[in-house]
Design an enzyme around this catalytic site. Structure first.
Site, PDB file in Angstrom:
ATOM      1  N   HIS A  39      -8.632  -2.603  12.590  1.00 38.90           N
ATOM      2  CA  HIS A  39      -8.211  -2.005  11.554  1.00 38.90           C
ATOM      3  C   HIS A  39      -9.616  -0.533  11.490  1.00 38.90           C
ATOM      4  O   HIS A  39      -8.396  -0.198  11.046  1.00 38.90           O
ATOM      5  CB  HIS A  39      -8.541  -3.086  10.687  1.00 38.90           C
ATOM      6  CG  HIS A  39      -7.786  -2.209   9.775  1.00 38.90           C
ATOM      7  ND1 HIS A  39      -6.782  -1.842   9.040  1.00 38.90           N
ATOM      8  CD2 HIS A  39      -7.922  -2.507   7.974  1.00 38.90           C
ATOM      9  CE1 HIS A  39      -6.627  -0.989   8.055  1.00 38.90           C
ATOM     10  NE2 HIS A  39      -7.679  -0.994   7.033  1.00 38.90           N
ATOM     11  N   HIS A  45      -3.843 -11.247   3.511  1.00 41.30           N
ATOM     12  CA  HIS A  45      -4.371 -11.645   4.933  1.00 41.30           C
ATOM     13  C   HIS A  45      -5.769 -10.966   5.330  1.00 41.30           C
ATOM     14  O   HIS A  45      -6.703 -11.146   4.406  1.00 41.30           O
ATOM     15  CB  HIS A  45      -3.521 -10.256   5.460  1.00 41.30           C
ATOM     16  CG  HIS A  45      -4.236  -8.537   5.208  1.00 41.30           C
ATOM     17  ND1 HIS A  45      -3.606  -8.161   3.811  1.00 41.30           N
ATOM     18  CD2 HIS A  45      -4.992  -7.474   5.285  1.00 41.30           C
ATOM     19  CE1 HIS A  45      -4.044  -6.845   3.312  1.00 41.30           C
ATOM     20  NE2 HIS A  45      -5.137  -6.906   4.856  1.00 41.30           N
ATOM     21  N   HIS A  77      -0.976  -5.764   6.748  1.00 41.99           N
ATOM     22  CA  HIS A  77      -1.811  -5.539   5.724  1.00 41.99           C
ATOM     23  C   HIS A  77      -0.790  -6.051   4.933  1.00 41.99           C
ATOM     24  O   HIS A  77      -1.620  -5.906   3.578  1.00 41.99           O
ATOM     25  CB  HIS A  77      -2.088  -4.533   5.317  1.00 41.99           C
ATOM     26  CG  HIS A  77      -2.912  -3.876   6.864  1.00 41.99           C
ATOM     27  ND1 HIS A  77      -4.301  -4.330   6.030  1.00 41.99           N
ATOM     28  CD2 HIS A  77      -3.262  -3.346   7.816  1.00 41.99           C
ATOM     29  CE1 HIS A  77      -5.216  -3.816   7.297  1.00 41.99           C
ATOM     30  NE2 HIS A  77      -4.211  -3.464   8.618  1.00 41.99           N
ATOM     31  N   ASP A  82      -8.098  -9.119   7.712  1.00 40.24           N
ATOM     32  CA  ASP A  82      -8.298  -7.856   8.067  1.00 40.24           C
ATOM     33  C   ASP A  82      -8.772  -7.945   9.662  1.00 40.24           C
ATOM     34  O   ASP A  82     -10.050  -9.572  10.321  1.00 40.24           O
ATOM     35  CB  ASP A  82      -9.269  -6.974   8.139  1.00 40.24           C
ATOM     36  CG  ASP A  82      -8.800  -6.340   6.581  1.00 40.24           C
ATOM     37  OD1 ASP A  82      -9.575  -5.620   5.989  1.00 40.24           O
ATOM     38  OD2 ASP A  82      -7.858  -6.139   6.725  1.00 40.24           O
ATOM     39  N   GLU A 107      -7.634  -9.837   2.554  1.00 40.39           N
ATOM     40  CA  GLU A 107      -7.661  -9.424   1.060  1.00 40.39           C
ATOM     41  C   GLU A 107      -6.224 -10.150   0.937  1.00 40.39           C
ATOM     42  O   GLU A 107      -5.836 -10.224   1.286  1.00 40.39           O
ATOM     43  CB  GLU A 107      -7.634  -7.947   2.320  1.00 40.39           C
ATOM     44  CG  GLU A 107      -8.396  -7.269   2.379  1.00 40.39           C
ATOM     45  CD  GLU A 107      -8.753  -5.903   2.652  1.00 40.39           C
ATOM     46  OE1 GLU A 107      -7.679  -5.311   2.999  1.00 40.39           O
ATOM     47  OE2 GLU A 107      -9.651  -5.413   3.008  1.00 40.39           O
ATOM     48  N   TRP A 157       0.957  -1.622   0.140  1.00 36.78           N
ATOM     49  CA  TRP A 157      -0.120  -0.442  -0.281  1.00 36.78           C
ATOM     50  C   TRP A 157       1.015   0.825   0.345  1.00 36.78           C
ATOM     51  O   TRP A 157       1.388   1.407   0.806  1.00 36.78           O
ATOM     52  CB  TRP A 157      -0.751  -0.346   0.779  1.00 36.78           C
ATOM     53  CG  TRP A 157      -1.874   1.134   1.477  1.00 36.78           C
ATOM     54  CD1 TRP A 157      -2.351   2.117   1.629  1.00 36.78           C
ATOM     55  CD2 TRP A 157      -3.469   1.043   1.269  1.00 36.78           C
ATOM     56  NE1 TRP A 157      -3.762   2.920   1.704  1.00 36.78           N
ATOM     57  CE2 TRP A 157      -4.105   1.685   0.700  1.00 36.78           C
ATOM     58  CE3 TRP A 157      -4.008  -0.446   0.182  1.00 36.78           C
ATOM     59  CZ2 TRP A 157      -5.554   1.844   0.523  1.00 36.78           C
ATOM     60  CZ3 TRP A 157      -5.761  -0.612  -0.219  1.00 36.78           C
ATOM     61  CH2 TRP A 157      -6.284   1.156   0.478  1.00 36.78           C
ATOM     62  N   HIS A 193     -16.231  -1.829   4.911  1.00 41.65           N
ATOM     63  CA  HIS A 193     -15.485  -2.241   5.990  1.00 41.65           C
ATOM     64  C   HIS A 193     -16.580  -1.785   6.756  1.00 41.65           C
ATOM     65  O   HIS A 193     -16.736  -2.809   7.944  1.00 41.65           O
ATOM     66  CB  HIS A 193     -14.435  -1.325   6.387  1.00 41.65           C
ATOM     67  CG  HIS A 193     -12.993  -2.002   5.549  1.00 41.65           C
ATOM     68  ND1 HIS A 193     -12.473  -1.382   4.289  1.00 41.65           N
ATOM     69  CD2 HIS A 193     -12.258  -1.962   6.212  1.00 41.65           C
ATOM     70  CE1 HIS A 193     -12.208  -2.237   4.457  1.00 41.65           C
ATOM     71  NE2 HIS A 193     -11.362  -2.941   5.328  1.00 41.65           N
TER      72      HIS A 193
HETATM   73  N1  LIG Z   1      -1.581  -0.197   4.236  1.00 39.96           N
HETATM   74  C1  LIG Z   1      -2.707   0.489   4.370  1.00 39.96           C
HETATM   75  C2  LIG Z   1      -2.012   1.646   4.675  1.00 39.96           C
HETATM   76  C3  LIG Z   1      -3.063   2.805   5.309  1.00 39.96           C
HETATM   77  C4  LIG Z   1      -4.623   2.688   4.913  1.00 39.96           C
HETATM   78  C5  LIG Z   1      -4.913   1.314   4.317  1.00 39.96           C
HETATM   79  C6  LIG Z   1      -3.763  -0.492   3.888  1.00 39.96           C
HETATM   80  C7  LIG Z   1      -4.526  -0.613   3.585  1.00 39.96           C
HETATM   81  O1  LIG Z   1      -3.852  -1.921   3.771  1.00 39.96           O
HETATM   82  C8  LIG Z   1      -5.889  -1.596   3.297  1.00 39.96           C
HETATM   83  C9  LIG Z   1      -6.280  -2.588   4.005  1.00 39.96           C
HETATM   84  N2  LIG Z   1      -5.976  -3.689   3.860  1.00 39.96           N
HETATM   85  C10 LIG Z   1      -7.337  -2.632   4.239  1.00 39.96           C
HETATM   86  O2  LIG Z   1      -8.271  -3.401   4.594  1.00 39.96           O
HETATM   87  O3  LIG Z   1      -8.525  -1.879   3.507  1.00 39.96           O
HETATM   88 ZN   LIG Z   2      -9.292  -3.998   4.458  1.00 37.21          ZN
HETATM   89 ZN   LIG Z   3      -6.197  -4.924   5.014  1.00 37.33          ZN
END
Ligand SMILES: Nc1ccccc1C(=O)C[C@H](N)C(=O)O
Ligand SMILES: [Zn+2]
Ligand SMILES: [Zn+2]
Length: 210
Positions: free
Chosen positions: A58, A52, A48, A54, A172, A18, A160
């Site tokens: 989160h 993975h 993440h 969540d 995800e 990300w 979410h």
């Molecule tokens: N690494 C991040 C850093 C900041 C904001 C989102 C992420 C995400 O990876 C999104 C996450 N997988 C999610 O659950 O939507």
């Molecule tokens: Zn997510």
């Molecule tokens: Zn995630």
């Protein structure tokens, strides 16, 4: 013997992460040789990174952390649906023609070809109304091959929040390219990371006995 599909990304150097998140690192701490009997290495990664799960923590201040989630959500019957035609967002209209009256776990394939080598910001997201539809049909887990249910640049996190409302689990970063749409057994429990907002999983699908 039932076929097993490994639907996990390999955790490797240069795995796309990300934007702004922790780059993945896997470095030797001890190296096997004349002076040392073992190889030991260390991992540095975002919770993440890659494939993975969540945790509710989160996206909800009062949410459970990943070591406290109900593992039964991550193991059991699931259906894989092809949503590669859905465009920017999976809407209820995309799901209704192919969704059974009762489902426990739903995995949505959105990439025609999973982007292993580059970060793609244009991933397909899931409409909040689609989460509500899946919950109505009994889903306790939604899995996607995208890095998030919601858009990369988004603070509302509507999908979410609906997942949290319905008490569903999330996977995800799945890799579903090789998996024909259909019914499988999902095996994808998250690592027991104390206090984690997410954790890596080795996600597998097992073909069901005919
Ligand atoms: N690494 C991040 C850093 C900041 C904001 C989102 C992420 C995400 O990876 C999104 C996450 N997988 C999610 O659950 O939507
Ligand atoms: Zn997510
Ligand atoms: Zn995630």
């Amino acid at each position: 013997m039932s076929r097993l599909y490994d639907i996990s990304q390999p955790l490797r150097a240069d795995i796309p992460v990300w934007p702004g998140d922790t780059p993945f690192a896997h470095e030797p701490t001890w190296v096997l040789g004349e002076q040392c009997p073992v190889n030991v290495s260390r991992l540095v990664l975002s919770t993440h990174t890659g494939t993975h799960a969540d945790a509710p923590s989160h996206y909800a201040v009062e949410g459970r952390t990943i070591d406290a989630v109900d593992l039964a959500c991550y193991i059991g019957l699931c259906v894989v649906l092809d949503m590669t035609h859905a465009g920017p967002r999976v809407e209820p209209g995309h799901l209704l023609p192919v969704l059974s009256e009762s489902v426990e776990r739903v995995l949505l394939r959105t990439w025609s070809r999973f982007p292993h080598e580059e970060w793609r910001s244009d991933f397909t997201t899931i409409a909040a109304e689609s989460i509500d539809l899946l919950a109505e049909r009994g889903a306790r887990l939604i899995g996607v091959d995208a890095p998030s249910l919601d858009p990369e640049v988004d603070s509302a996190l509507l999908a979410h929040r609906r997942v949290h409302h319905h008490g569903m689990a999330i996977l995800e970063g799945l890799v579903l390219d090789a998996v024909p749409p259909g019914h499988y057994e999902l095996i994808a429990p998250p690592l027991k990371l104390a206090g984690g907002d997410a954790a890596p999983v080795r996600a597998l699908l097992r073909e069901l006995e005919q």
